[in-house]
Design an enzyme around this catalytic site. Structure first.
Site, short mmCIF file in Angstrom:
data_model
loop_
_atom_site.label_atom_id
_atom_site.label_comp_id
_atom_site.label_asym_id
_atom_site.label_seq_id
_atom_site.Cartn_x
_atom_site.Cartn_y
_atom_site.Cartn_z
N SER A 144 -41.00 22.35 -26.88
CA SER A 144 -40.18 21.73 -26.24
C SER A 144 -38.74 23.20 -26.02
CB SER A 144 -39.30 20.15 -26.26
OG SER A 144 -37.92 20.35 -25.44
N TYR A 158 -33.11 16.41 -32.81
CA TYR A 158 -34.52 16.18 -31.25
C TYR A 158 -35.01 17.91 -31.91
CZ TYR A 158 -37.49 16.01 -27.56
OH TYR A 158 -38.68 16.99 -26.42
P1 NAP Z 1 -42.64 9.54 -22.96
O1 NAP Z 1 -42.44 9.01 -21.42
O2 NAP Z 1 -41.51 8.66 -23.65
O3 NAP Z 1 -43.79 8.83 -23.37
C1 NAP Z 1 -44.07 8.77 -24.92
C2 NAP Z 1 -45.79 8.29 -25.78
O4 NAP Z 1 -45.52 8.30 -26.84
C3 NAP Z 1 -45.83 6.79 -25.28
O5 NAP Z 1 -47.12 6.75 -25.36
C4 NAP Z 1 -45.22 6.15 -26.46
O6 NAP Z 1 -46.24 4.46 -26.84
C5 NAP Z 1 -45.85 7.37 -27.53
N1 NAP Z 1 -45.17 7.37 -28.76
C6 NAP Z 1 -43.81 7.23 -29.23
N2 NAP Z 1 -43.39 7.14 -30.42
C7 NAP Z 1 -44.67 6.87 -31.42
C8 NAP Z 1 -44.82 7.00 -32.28
N3 NAP Z 1 -44.44 7.35 -33.33
N4 NAP Z 1 -46.02 6.98 -32.67
C9 NAP Z 1 -47.81 7.61 -31.91
N5 NAP Z 1 -47.48 6.98 -30.53
C10 NAP Z 1 -45.47 7.20 -30.18
O7 NAP Z 1 -42.77 10.92 -24.31
P2 NAP Z 1 -43.06 12.13 -23.31
O8 NAP Z 1 -42.09 12.57 -22.59
O9 NAP Z 1 -44.65 11.97 -22.20
O10 NAP Z 1 -42.79 12.81 -24.33
C11 NAP Z 1 -44.65 13.46 -24.78
C12 NAP Z 1 -43.77 14.79 -25.29
O11 NAP Z 1 -43.11 15.33 -24.78
C13 NAP Z 1 -42.85 14.31 -26.36
O12 NAP Z 1 -43.06 15.48 -27.66
C14 NAP Z 1 -41.48 15.06 -25.99
O13 NAP Z 1 -40.89 15.27 -27.66
C15 NAP Z 1 -41.92 15.83 -25.53
N6 NAP Z 1 -41.03 16.89 -24.33
C16 NAP Z 1 -41.13 16.03 -23.09
C17 NAP Z 1 -40.33 17.25 -22.64
C18 NAP Z 1 -39.36 15.56 -21.02
O14 NAP Z 1 -38.54 15.69 -20.39
N7 NAP Z 1 -40.70 14.36 -20.93
C19 NAP Z 1 -39.36 17.80 -22.02
C20 NAP Z 1 -40.33 18.39 -23.47
C21 NAP Z 1 -40.82 18.24 -24.81
P3 NAP Z 1 -45.27 3.84 -26.79
O15 NAP Z 1 -46.51 2.95 -24.79
O16 NAP Z 1 -46.65 2.12 -27.33
O17 NAP Z 1 -44.58 3.13 -26.92
#
Ligand code: NAP
Length: 249
Positions: A144, A158
């Site tokens: 991130s 985080y």
């Molecule tokens: P999201 O929309 O909240 O989706 C989370 C996904 O991860 C869902 O499939 C969820 O499954 C799964 N998950 C959550 N906790 C888990 C666990 N303990 N074990 C296995 N699976 C788990 O998240 P996102 O925004 O796509 O983020 C994905 C990655 O990108 C993360 O590492 C996040 O830190 C990084 N990121 C995101 C952003 C942003 O702005 N969105 C920015 C920088 C980095 P369920 O549906 O079953 O809960």
């Protein structure tokens, strides 16, 4: 691609789901890991299958070593190979200052975002490395922009967990460079997914977009494109890289 297998942790929603969709279009058989929302994972598998792809949903919490072992064993049983792995599952927590954070919060954050990612990388390496008789592979860790920015007043814990992901990427890339495995990171900026709502800030994207250089958040698909590139043979001389997909942030 001839039957190559891609495993994406947290592959059922958000950035992970976009990686699974694009991975299937690129010809991978896709393993969609999720934590608890079975309906979302099943819907994505059905969508991929309807588009003539192959996908499998596997439940497992990356905060649990037993669940991680069971997830990789499910891939072994279903396909008997692993070519590409994306450490995507990650969490944020409620907005807080460091002087308000409990040990339980920090332990959960580090267990899922750091320990889980390193344990998953361990299992991927055991299957891909020529040292263990594997045929090589490619790993992408989702970091991130927070790792560079520190997220003051919001979630320094985080940000620190993602700093660890960057460091793990560099070290592991060098450790397995002669074993047929490339390891890279993609570092998204603010991306429009449900993660912000899960941290209690459903309006975060709308609130912050005017402060971003492009005056908009990124999409999950824009992050996924970078991941698929790094996984591909087009990136054959790229390892240990951290690619910002943050619209200039
Ligand atoms: P999201 O929309 O909240 O989706 C989370 C996904 O991860 C869902 O499939 C969820 O499954 C799964 N998950 C959550 N906790 C888990 C666990 N303990 N074990 C296995 N699976 C788990 O998240 P996102 O925004 O796509 O983020 C994905 C990655 O990108 C993360 O590492 C996040 O830190 C990084 N990121 C995101 C952003 C942003 O702005 N969105 C920015 C920088 C980095 P369920 O549906 O079953 O809960």
């Amino acid at each position: 691609m001839s039957g190559k297998v891609l495993l994406v942790t947290g592959g059922s929603r958000g950035i992970g789901a976009a990686i699974c969709r694009l991975g299937s279009k690129a010809g991978y058989r896709v393993v969609v890991n999720y934590a608890s929302n079975k309906a979302a994972a099943d819907a994505l598998v059905a969508e991929i299958e309807a588009a003539a792809g192959e996908a499998l949903a596997v439940k497992g919490d990356v905060g649990s070593e037993a669940d991680i072992m069971a997830m990789f064993e499910a891939v072994d049983r279903a396909y008997g190979r692993l070519d590409a792995f994306v450490n995507n599952a990650g969490i944020v927590d409620a907005k807080a200052r460091v002087d308000e954070m409990s040990a339980a919060r920090l332990e959960r954050m580090m267990r899922i975002n750091v320990v889980g990612s390193i344990l998953c990388a361990r299992e991927a390496v055991k299957r891909m490395s020529t040292r263990y008789g594997g045929s090589g592979g490619s790993i992408v860790n989702i970091s991130s922009a927070a790792a560079r920015l520190g997220s003051p007043g919001e979630y320094v814990d985080y940000a620190a967990s993602k700093g660890a992901i960057d460091t793990m990427t560099i070290g592991l890339a060098r450790e397995v460079a002669l074993e047929g495995i490339r390891v890279n990171a993609v570092s998204p900026g603010i991306t429009d997914t449900e993660i912000h709502a899960s941290g209690g800030q459903p309006d975060r994207v709308a609130r912050m977009q005017d402060m971003l250089p492009m005056k908009r958040a990124g999409t999950a698909e824009e992050v996924a494109s970078a991941v698929l590139y790094l996984l591909s043979d087009e990136a054959s001389y790229i390892t240990g890289a951290i690619l910002n997909v943050s619209g200039g942030r």
